[in-house]
Motif scaffolding. Structure first.
Motif, PDB file in Angstrom:
ATOM      1  N   LYS A  56      -6.601  15.739  59.528  1.00 23.68           N
ATOM      2  CA  LYS A  56      -6.297  15.908  58.106  1.00 23.68           C
ATOM      3  C   LYS A  56      -7.529  15.705  57.234  1.00 23.68           C
TER       4      LYS A  56
ATOM      5  N   SER B 183       1.861  14.782  55.135  1.00 24.06           N
ATOM      6  CA  SER B 183       2.075  16.212  54.942  1.00 24.06           C
ATOM      7  C   SER B 183       0.986  16.978  55.708  1.00 24.06           C
TER       8      SER B 183
ATOM      9  N   ASN C  60      -1.341  19.173  55.630  1.00 23.62           N
ATOM     10  CA  ASN C  60      -2.369  19.919  54.898  1.00 23.62           C
ATOM     11  C   ASN C  60      -3.674  19.147  55.027  1.00 23.62           C
TER      12      ASN C  60
ATOM     13  N   SER D  60       0.076  21.027  49.871  1.00 23.24           N
ATOM     14  CA  SER D  60       0.969  20.777  51.008  1.00 23.24           C
ATOM     15  C   SER D  60       1.506  22.094  51.552  1.00 23.24           C
TER      16      SER D  60
ATOM     17  N   GLU E  59       7.532  16.934  48.266  1.00 20.38           N
ATOM     18  CA  GLU E  59       7.603  15.764  49.132  1.00 20.38           C
ATOM     19  C   GLU E  59       8.730  14.801  48.738  1.00 20.38           C
TER      20      GLU E  59
ATOM     21  N   TYR F  17      -2.959  17.625  45.958  1.00 25.14           N
ATOM     22  CA  TYR F  17      -2.129  18.825  45.868  1.00 25.14           C
ATOM     23  C   TYR F  17      -2.869  19.978  45.186  1.00 25.14           C
TER      24      TYR F  17
END
Ligand code: TXA
Ligand code: MG
Length: 322
Positions: free
Chosen positions: A34, A125, A127, A133, A165, A223
């Motif tokens: 990540k 998440s 991403n 995400s 989320e 985000y």
């Protein structure tokens, strides 16, 4: 997953990048893939409330009340962790985020892993850190495949039905508090707590250094698409976009407005945004991921109305457009 690999799986909110929560080696692979700082805590996913309780030092009344009302579902509860939960999962904190997702694929994975392994799946998440995400397997592939091994898995469960989320509720203090707004609204949480004779604390003021316990999703750079993003009321948005295209005639601009934009200047790609928060939340990340990959120079979203039902959407847009 028992061998320490990564498994991307769908939940009703967004896709998760999972690994065995009780294996420090497996958890460290999540942070690597990540690109996330290791002091940012991960949510631990479990098949049911009883399994979740087993990872808590003790089970507060507020957690019991909310788990009964909303699990399985889009709710994460922060409680004091048991010694079984490695500090690597919690970013060094003595609390842990626990969630029982409702998605059938997530449930099958968690049940199978409970039969064969620890049953506890740490997953942020799916991403890259700070980016948008993923609500579809293709978005996970686009962002994460360069950072995953051939033996890691991506389970494609189609588009996520909620699209934003989970709501994160801190149950470690006397009075529970929402740390991250989500698809499960403040009203629903307050009503469920009131039915148990409990209150809900006011949100923490939005200043950078009040986030204790830390909520990495509350860092302001989250985000965010890589393409510059404006979020403005319709009139201001149209004016500013017209000014921008006048100055940059070659630019490709994408705009998402609630009533479209019939006479938009050429070079501006317009799409109509859903006018209800549920529909909007379901599509937001997919739209941003599509447009981010499509090579636009600028993305523009009409700001949704300032109503409580849009709280989670506003929260994500504020961070995405930071
Ligand atoms: O819907 C979701 O919650 C998705 C799916 C995959 O379950 N997961 C997700 O994970 O959004 P992530 O890592 O992107 O966001 C987790 C949020 C962060 O804001 C994190 O700081 C907070 O939960 N969190 C986790 N553990 C915490 C803890 N011990 N104390 C305070 N906040 C915590
Ligand atoms: Mg995240």
């Amino acid at each position: 997953m028992s061998a320490g690999g990564l498994v991307v799986f769908p939940t009703e909110t967004v896709y998760g990048l999972g690994a065995d929560a009780l294996s420090e080696g497996a958890v460290s692979r999540i942070f690597q893939a990540k690109g996330r700082p290791t002091d940012h805590p991960l949510i631990v996913h479990l098949a049911d409330g009883a399994a979740a309780e087993g990872l808590a030092d003790h089970w507060p009344r507020a957690a019991d009340c909310l788990a009964r009302a909303f699990w399985p579902g889009p709710l994460t509860l922060i409680v004091r962790k048991s010694s079984r939960v490695p500090l690597a999962v919690t970013g060094g904190q003595d609390s842990v985020g626990l969630r029982v997702p409702a998605h059938p694929v997530a449930q099958s994975l968690l049940k199978a892993f409970a039969a064969q392994g620890s049953g506890a799946v740490a997953a942020p998440s799916a991403n890259r850190f700070g980016q948008v995400s993923a609500t579809r397997a293709e978005d996970v592939v686009a962002q994460l495949s360069p950072f995953m091994a051939e033996t890691d898995l991506i389970l494609d469960g189609g588009p996520c039905t909620e699209g934003l989320e989970s709501t994160v509720v801190d149950c470690t203090a006397q009075t529970p508090r929402i740390l991250r707004p989500g698809v499960l609204g403040r009203e629903a949480i307050a009503t469920a707590l009131a039915a148990c004779g409990l209150g809900l604390a006011a949100p923490l003021p939005k200043t950078p250094d009040t986030a204790v316990p830390r909520v990495s999703g509350s860092l302001d750079s989250h985000y965010a698409p890589r393409t510059p993003l404006w979020v403005l009321p319709a009139t201001a948005l149209r004016d500013r976009v017209c000014g921008y295209v006048a100055q940059h005639p070659q630019a490709r601009v994408a705009a998402w407005l609630f009533f479209g934009w019939p006479d938009a200047p050429s070079g501006v790609h317009v799409a109509v945004a859903p006018a209800d928060p549920t529909g909007y939340g379901r599509l937001l990340y997919a739209q941003l991921n599509d447009w981010d990959r499509a090579g636009f120079d600028l993305l523009c979203l009409e700001a949704p109305p300032p109503l409580a039902a849009w709280e989670a959407v506003h929260d994500r847009l504020r961070r995405a457009a930071f």
